[in-house]
Design an enzyme around this catalytic site. Structure first.
Site, short mmCIF file in Angstrom:
data_model
loop_
_atom_site.label_atom_id
_atom_site.label_comp_id
_atom_site.label_asym_id
_atom_site.label_seq_id
_atom_site.Cartn_x
_atom_site.Cartn_y
_atom_site.Cartn_z
CG ASP A 529 -8.21 -44.08 -58.29
OD1 ASP A 529 -8.56 -44.99 -57.52
OD2 ASP A 529 -8.89 -43.71 -59.27
CD GLU A 532 -7.52 -50.11 -54.90
OE1 GLU A 532 -6.92 -50.12 -56.00
OE2 GLU A 532 -8.20 -49.16 -54.50
CG ASP A 605 -14.75 -46.43 -59.10
OD1 ASP A 605 -14.44 -45.28 -58.71
OD2 ASP A 605 -14.00 -47.14 -59.76
#
Ligand SMILES: *[C@@H]1O[C@H](CO)[C@@H](O)[C@H](O)[C@H]1NC(C)=O
Length: 964
Positions: A529, A532, A605
């Site tokens: 996760d 980015e 999300d």
């Protein structure tokens, strides 16, 4: 410090992290996007616009093998600046166009393609460039109907098919590669003059205003919020217009929450005012209809019409914006604006969607074949708070007879969010806990994020620091420090090859020379996760663009690729834990072109709203056509407490997503499927069982995508490229080549829905055998859609293999018998296939698998249903294009399957009651229920023939004869 302390608070109270769109740039807040759009506006206003870029014909050098050439390019704006052009035709007809600045003050980033491509493509041996006075031409293709023309002045590249232009680069003259300059030289420039309306003259003189604008807009420094980007390299953006004449629809460029058929961003009726943005970012509570960037970026776009499909892949790793407009109702104009990097565009000539997927996957790789269990149901939550919590949740699933394969742990398992390090207060016995989960073949997935808590007693941080593989601050001297879940953190620089072996060694479950994860098991898989990367106190919740990576590249140059490297290395790490290796499973949030080789993604999300449920379906479809099929959205919605109806509908979406995982935010109420009241609980049980029964279909579809690149979820335009009525559909889709057509319900209070049938064919309701007809072509029919139903049809002409014994996990189904649903088409025929292997190792690459074809055809007046060996018919096409000389029908896996039976064959749409049904020379047990025959135009319940226990194996050749 204020910002810092409030961020500290946010880190403690993650729910208040809801991010507003003002935390992310609009085009008008990004200097190069403003410049790109201003350039386009100037071009539109001028009658006599002409690109200043041209090829110097005297410089053209065709390579000895003839299919590629290089040439010098210059811009009349800056006659002293040199560019080089390199155009080549690959052996499959893909055209690669590269342009770079030569002998400039600095070097542009040119490695994006090297991370995305699986190999350097082979240049065609058959193509020859013909050098003419005004242009270069290459003609090729099986029908010699493809032609690439590179015009010298102005420079344009056009791909023609059948004499008609399909893709045009720089047709609108917006190509611009901002050359490197110094601030001082830039300031010395002559005063700019306003452009004269019709003047070639003005365009020729050394006056950049008409083209680059009057001001140096955001050239040397940019501010956003409280952040300043120092931009030490100055302007280096890249603009290119790409037009698709006579292609009215464009798809792809995930990830955006919007329609699959991409709405326009320019023109009077533009749907969005901003261009589509590709800049991997952690956008909390994202909008359900927006061109804003999200967690991943795949700069791959299809252009489509009833006549043709073409595509482009723009291999650029920096932030990019894409404008889409229509020059006429049937043509599409796009404008790509990127912050840095070379021009490196791949033109895929099609001419069908199937061809484009093959062309794209030859470039960036076909999706990996996942482990079989990874297609089953995943149960996640932020967080299962202790070992005993995990055990209890597993127990409740078993008590309620609900199948589940994987239990997930979010960040709270880790002491102070130091990934790999268990919080022993709550997880005192992680290995025992994992073994408890693994007892019936289930797996664990545990999160590992790329930010490292900066404390010396965290071995992973300490080793990364000692190895000097952390991302650096501007100037490249010091390790960058930012704020994330673990507080003050550092980021591993996966662009640094020095990090690679070290990273993979961390996952070893055996002790080694460096730290390794001995408190883990080989059945523990990984979730990446925040890659980015997400940085709570960074610009746009990410990394400062002037940070420095390996090789001195700035973060801006590599941003969109950053997440893919962690995914790649983690997948390698997981695979290397055992000998022989097992197929990895790694979920990633951030991705780029090529990420499909490394595992699965999810849509981040999402909110527990109907809008987000709807958007999730479109986003998963967009990801599928973006080459990355193993995709899903959080079932239930990450934020919020969905009411039971919504949760049930969300499972209806999830069971028909390639990746099927329920997940929930830490502040939500528990919502495991067994917690619902009746009737919801039983509906969810039946949905989960439906997913498990269809695992053979999903697995077979994944085999296909791992070979052909054709997506697992197929929207209508992919299945029926000539049926315009389906081009904008993104709420219903087909699963692989199975013939299953799904329309998940994503609205409240629905009892029926309309399903579009693209062809004059019969479609059967999977459960009720109701037959619908799409006659004469393209028709919507009304289908029941009560809460306990997902509208789910079988296309006439399909044979669907399922396994229908309820089990607690997919591994327990290994020797379960099969049911075949034979859905006859209007001609009374059908076919389907089944692929199976051990589901977890790479032994299929040694020929250990079964691949069967089932065919039903007319025989006399009756029906003959046959099972044949497809692998023997298509050697070499089995998996990942690996030739399989060792394949034989009696391979080890096939032997293991030898006793696995077909326990039931169900035939829909037989025209009359059989006189006999025979297999192996014997009359079989069967039952026939009459209905409206499939080949009538009437709608009604189809006839159903159920053949019980026909005495045939799933891996052997057989025939069943139905005499009517
Ligand atoms: C990523 O994956 C490919 C295999 O698809 C491999 O060849 C490559 O070296 C990997 N490593 C990095 C750092 O990208």
């Amino acid at each position: 410090m204020r910002a810092f302390s409030s961020l500290l608070l946010l880190a403690i109270l993650p729910t208040s992290l809801a991010v507003k769109s003002q935390d992310f740039k609009t085009c008008s807040q990004a200097g190069f996007c403003r410049r790109g759009r201003a350039l386009s506006a100037r071009a539109q206003e001028s009658q006599s616009w002409r690109s200043p870029y041209s090829v110097d014909p005297s410089s053209i050098a065709v390579s000895p093998e003839q299919a590629s050439f290089v040439a010098a390019v210059k811009s009349s704006l800056y006659p002293d600046v040199k560019f080089s052009l390199d155009v080549r035709v690959h052996d499959d007809g893909v055209v690669r166009v590269r342009m770079d600045e030569v002998d400039g003050l600095r070097k542009r980033y040119d490695e994006a393609a090297s991370w995305a491509l699986i190999a350097e493509p082979t240049i065609s041996p058959d193509v020859k460039w013909a050098v003419g006075k005004k242009e270069l031409r290459a003609t090729y293709g099986p029908k010699k109907d493809i032609e690439v023309v590179v015009s010298y002045d102005p420079l344009t590249v056009t791909l023609y098919r059948g004499g008609k232009p399909q893709v045009v680069l720089n047709g609108r003259g917006l190509l611009h590669m901002e050359h490197f300059r110094t601030k001082a030289a830039s300031e010395e420039k002559a005063p700019v003059e306003a452009p004269a309306e019709d003047s070639q003259v003005v365009m020729q003189v050394n006056n950049r205003a008409w083209f680059e604008g009057e001001e140096e807009d955001g050239f040397w420094e940019e501010k956003f919020g409280s952040w300043t980007d120092s931009k030490p390299k100055g302007p280096e953006s890249l603009f290119i217009d790409i037009t698709f004449p006579k292609h009215g629809h464009v798809y792809g460029i995930p990830q955006h929450a919007t329609n699959l058929d991409l709405p326009t961003t320019t023109g009077d009726d533009a749907h969005f005012s901003d261009p589509y943005r590709l800049f991997n970012a952690d956008v909390f509570e994202y909008n359900a209809d927006s061109p804003m960037s999200l967690y991943g970026s795949i700069p791959f776009m299809h252009a489509h019409s009833t006549e043709s499909t073409v595509a482009i892949f723009n291999a650029v790793a920096s932030e990019s914006w894409i404008d889409i407009g229509h020059s006429s109702a049937t043509s599409t104009e796009t404008h790509w604006m990127s912050e840095s990097g070379i021009l490196d565009v791949f033109i895929m000539p099609g001419p069908t969607p199937t061809d484009v997927f093959a062309q794209y996957s030859r470039l960036t790789g076909a999706p990996a074949l996942p482990a079989h269990w990874a297609l089953a149901y995943h149960q996640c939550r932020w967080n299962y708070i202790s070992s005993d919590d995990v055990r209890e949740v597993q127990k409740r699933f078993d008590e309620e007879d609900m199948p589940v394969d994987v239990f997930w742990l979010d960040i709270e398992y880790a002491e102070e969010h130091k990934y790999f390090i268990w919080d022993k207060k709550t997880f005192p016995d992680p290995v025992d806990m994992s073994h408890d989960v693994e007892a019936i073949g289930r797996k664990m997935v545990v999160i590992i994020d790329p930010h490292l808590k900066r404390t010396e007693d965290y071995p992973v941080y300490k080793e990364a620091k000692d190895l000097d593989v952390l991302v650096k601050t501007p100037g490249g001297e010091n390790n960058y420090e930012g704020w994330c879940w673990s507080g003050s953190s550092a980021w591993i620089d996966f662009f640094n090859p020095g990090s690679w072996d070290w990273w993979t060694s961390l996952f070893k479950t055996e002790p080694g020379e460096t730290w390794s994860w001995t408190e883990s098991t080989v059945d523990t898989y990984i979730w990446n996760d925040m890659n980015e990367p997400s940085i709570f106190n960074g610009p746009e919740i990410s990394m400062p663009r002037d940070n420095i990576h390996h090789g001195g590249w700035e973060h801006r140059d590599v941003h969109n690729i950053n997440g893919m490297l962690l995914h790649n290395l983690t997948a390698q790490a997981v695979m290397m834990r055992t000998d022989p290796p097992r197929r990895p499973f790694v979920l990633t949030r951030s991705f780029y072109a090529g990420s499909q080789r490394f595992g699965a993604m999810w849509t981040g999300d999402n909110l527990g709203t109907w809008e987000h449920m709807t958007a999730g379906v479109k986003m998963v479809l967009a990801n599928n056509v973006g080459g990355f099929s193993f995709a899903g959205s959080d079932v239930g919605g990450f934020f919020g407490n969905p009411e039971p109806e919504m949760l049930v509908r969300w499972y209806g979406v999830g069971i028909f997503s390639p990746f099927f995982r329920a997940h929930a935010h830490i502040d939500t109420k528990r919502r495991e499927p067994y917690l619902l009241d009746e009737p919801y609980k039983s509906i969810l049980r039946s949905f989960l069982r439906l997913r498990y029964s269809l695992l053979p279909v999903w697995y077979t579809a994944f085999r296909e995508t791992s070979v052909t690149g054709l997506p697992v979820l197929r929207p209508h335009w992919v299945m029926f490229p000539k049926d315009e009525g389906g081009f904008s559909l993104d709420d219903q889709y087909f699963v692989g080549s199975s013939g299953l057509l799904v329309k998940p319900i994503t609205q409240k209070g629905v009892t029926e829905t309309s399903v579009y049938l693209p062809e004059d064919q019969v479609y059967y309701d999977y459960f009720t055998y109701e037959a619908y007809r799409g006659a004469p072509k393209g028709k919507s029919v009304t289908v029941p859609a009560a809460l306990d139903k997902v509208p789910f049809l079988i296309r006439g002409g399909s044979i669907v293999p399922t396994r229908e014994r309820p089990r607690r996990s997919s591994v327990l189904m290994k020797h379960d018998p099969f049911t075949l649903r034979v859905a006859l088409d209007t001609k009374g025929t059908a076919k389907g296939e089944l692929y199976l292997d051990d589901g977890e190792t790479f032994s299929h690459r040694d020929g250990k698998f079964i691949w069967r074809e089932f065919v039903a055809g007319k025989q006399n007046k009756g029906l003959l249903i046959r099972s044949t060996d497809l692998a023997a018919q298509k050697p070499g096409e089995a998996v990942n294009g690996v030739a399989l000389p060792t394949y034989n029908g009696a391979n080890e896996f096939a032997n293991d399957m030898a006793t696995v039976r077909v326990e039931r064959v169900v035939v829909f749409g037989l025209s009359a009651k059989p006189k006999s049904v025979q297999g192996g020379g014997k009359e079989l047990h069967w039952e026939y229920t009459p209905g409206v025959a499939s080949n009538t135009k009437k709608q009604g319940t189809a006839s159903v023939l159920v053949i019980k226990d026909p005495g045939v194996g799933v891996s052997s050749d057989w025939e069943i004869v139905v005499q009517v």
